[in-house]
Motif scaffolding. Structure first.
Motif, mmCIF file in Angstrom:
data_model
loop_
_atom_site.group_PDB
_atom_site.id
_atom_site.type_symbol
_atom_site.label_atom_id
_atom_site.label_comp_id
_atom_site.label_asym_id
_atom_site.label_seq_id
_atom_site.Cartn_x
_atom_site.Cartn_y
_atom_site.Cartn_z
ATOM 1 N N THR A 8 10.187 74.653 71.622
ATOM 2 C CA THR A 8 11.158 73.799 70.947
ATOM 3 C C THR A 8 10.699 73.471 69.535
ATOM 4 O O THR A 8 11.482 73.547 68.586
ATOM 5 C CB THR A 8 11.374 72.496 71.748
ATOM 6 O OG1 THR A 8 11.858 72.831 73.048
ATOM 7 C CG2 THR A 8 12.364 71.587 71.046
ATOM 8 N N SER A 9 9.434 73.126 69.368
ATOM 9 C CA SER A 9 8.908 72.776 68.045
ATOM 10 C C SER A 9 8.993 73.950 67.080
ATOM 11 O O SER A 9 9.335 73.784 65.912
ATOM 12 C CB SER A 9 7.458 72.307 68.154
ATOM 13 O OG SER A 9 7.368 71.145 68.936
ATOM 14 N N ASP A 11 11.156 76.452 67.255
ATOM 15 C CA ASP A 11 12.576 76.633 66.927
ATOM 16 C C ASP A 11 13.026 75.613 65.882
ATOM 17 O O ASP A 11 13.774 75.952 64.963
ATOM 18 C CB ASP A 11 13.447 76.508 68.178
ATOM 19 C CG ASP A 11 13.370 77.734 69.074
ATOM 20 O OD1 ASP A 11 12.957 78.816 68.591
ATOM 21 O OD2 ASP A 11 13.728 77.611 70.263
ATOM 22 N N GLN A 12 12.568 74.370 66.005
ATOM 23 C CA GLN A 12 12.911 73.344 65.025
ATOM 24 C C GLN A 12 12.359 73.694 63.649
ATOM 25 O O GLN A 12 13.026 73.505 62.633
ATOM 26 C CB GLN A 12 12.375 71.981 65.469
ATOM 27 C CG GLN A 12 13.094 71.399 66.653
ATOM 28 C CD GLN A 12 12.432 70.121 67.152
ATOM 29 O OE1 GLN A 12 11.240 69.899 66.955
ATOM 30 N NE2 GLN A 12 13.225 69.284 67.804
ATOM 31 N N LEU A 13 11.155 74.218 63.617
ATOM 32 C CA LEU A 13 10.538 74.621 62.358
ATOM 33 C C LEU A 13 11.312 75.786 61.749
ATOM 34 O O LEU A 13 11.620 75.792 60.555
ATOM 35 C CB LEU A 13 9.080 74.997 62.605
ATOM 36 C CG LEU A 13 8.200 75.265 61.401
ATOM 37 C CD1 LEU A 13 8.168 74.081 60.450
ATOM 38 C CD2 LEU A 13 6.791 75.620 61.848
ATOM 39 N N ARG A 14 11.641 76.760 62.543
ATOM 40 C CA ARG A 14 12.394 77.930 62.082
ATOM 41 C C ARG A 14 13.771 77.532 61.544
ATOM 42 O O ARG A 14 14.247 78.078 60.548
ATOM 43 C CB ARG A 14 12.553 78.926 63.222
ATOM 44 C CG ARG A 14 13.279 80.200 62.824
ATOM 45 C CD ARG A 14 13.566 81.097 64.017
ATOM 46 N NE ARG A 14 12.349 81.665 64.583
ATOM 47 C CZ ARG A 14 11.964 81.514 65.839
ATOM 48 N NH1 ARG A 14 12.668 80.789 66.683
ATOM 49 N NH2 ARG A 14 10.865 82.077 66.273
ATOM 50 N N ASN A 15 14.429 76.583 62.201
ATOM 51 C CA ASN A 15 15.786 76.166 61.824
ATOM 52 C C ASN A 15 15.820 75.117 60.723
ATOM 53 O O ASN A 15 16.894 74.683 60.323
ATOM 54 C CB ASN A 15 16.534 75.644 63.052
ATOM 55 C CG ASN A 15 16.740 76.719 64.091
ATOM 56 O OD1 ASN A 15 16.871 77.893 63.766
ATOM 57 N ND2 ASN A 15 16.757 76.322 65.354
ATOM 58 N N GLU A 17 14.783 72.023 60.912
ATOM 59 C CA GLU A 17 14.916 70.654 61.405
ATOM 60 C C GLU A 17 13.660 69.840 61.112
ATOM 61 O O GLU A 17 13.730 68.621 60.963
ATOM 62 C CB GLU A 17 15.206 70.657 62.900
ATOM 63 C CG GLU A 17 16.531 71.307 63.256
ATOM 64 C CD GLU A 17 16.713 71.468 64.754
ATOM 65 O OE1 GLU A 17 16.275 70.572 65.511
ATOM 66 O OE2 GLU A 17 17.278 72.501 65.162
ATOM 67 N N ILE A 18 12.517 70.524 61.066
ATOM 68 C CA ILE A 18 11.263 69.899 60.651
ATOM 69 C C ILE A 18 10.639 70.801 59.588
ATOM 70 O O ILE A 18 10.913 72.001 59.527
ATOM 71 C CB ILE A 18 10.284 69.680 61.830
ATOM 72 C CG1 ILE A 18 9.955 71.007 62.537
ATOM 73 C CG2 ILE A 18 10.840 68.667 62.824
ATOM 74 C CD1 ILE A 18 8.902 70.886 63.639
ATOM 75 N N ASN A 19 9.825 70.230 58.705
ATOM 76 C CA ASN A 19 9.221 70.986 57.607
ATOM 77 C C ASN A 19 7.882 71.599 57.962
ATOM 78 O O ASN A 19 7.471 72.589 57.361
ATOM 79 C CB ASN A 19 9.050 70.102 56.377
ATOM 80 C CG ASN A 19 10.373 69.675 55.799
ATOM 81 O OD1 ASN A 19 11.329 70.439 55.823
ATOM 82 N ND2 ASN A 19 10.442 68.459 55.304
ATOM 83 N N LEU A 21 4.608 71.752 61.271
ATOM 84 C CA LEU A 21 4.181 71.492 62.647
ATOM 85 C C LEU A 21 2.666 71.352 62.642
ATOM 86 O O LEU A 21 1.963 72.277 62.235
ATOM 87 C CB LEU A 21 4.616 72.647 63.556
ATOM 88 C CG LEU A 21 4.158 72.620 65.004
ATOM 89 C CD1 LEU A 21 4.687 71.369 65.714
ATOM 90 C CD2 LEU A 21 4.621 73.873 65.721
ATOM 91 N N TYR A 58 7.157 77.322 58.074
ATOM 92 C CA TYR A 58 7.950 78.554 58.218
ATOM 93 C C TYR A 58 8.346 79.041 56.845
ATOM 94 O O TYR A 58 8.908 78.293 56.051
ATOM 95 C CB TYR A 58 9.191 78.284 59.064
ATOM 96 C CG TYR A 58 9.956 79.539 59.410
ATOM 97 C CD1 TYR A 58 9.434 80.473 60.292
ATOM 98 C CD2 TYR A 58 11.206 79.776 58.869
ATOM 99 C CE1 TYR A 58 10.142 81.619 60.629
ATOM 100 C CE2 TYR A 58 11.922 80.919 59.200
ATOM 101 C CZ TYR A 58 11.368 81.839 60.078
ATOM 102 O OH TYR A 58 12.064 82.979 60.414
#
Length: 63
Positions: A8-9, A11-15, A17-19, A21, A58
């Motif tokens: 999940t983390s 995917d969030q980085l890829r999308n 949603e977060i800058n 990790l 990412y």
């Protein structure tokens, strides 16, 4: 140690949603297991920090 769902983390980085990790030394092997299965793993760039911490970002422009 905190359990993190690295799938999940990541995917969030890829999308976007977060800058970034933050992966601590004790979490690294769990992160690596997920990371090795990615087709675009070279786009996840890690920056070493203190005490074995790594900050992943990412970068989609990497080839």
């Amino acid at each position: 140690m905190e359990n993190i769902d690295f799938s999940t983390s990541i995917d969030q980085l890829r999308n976007g949603e977060i800058n970034e990790l933050l992966v601590s030394q004790p979490q690294f092997l769990a992160f690596r297991d997920v990371w090795l299965q990615l087709d675009d793993r070279v786009k996840f760039v890690g920056e070493a920090g203190l005490n074995g911490n790594i900050i992943y970002r990412y970068q989609p422009e990497n080839k």
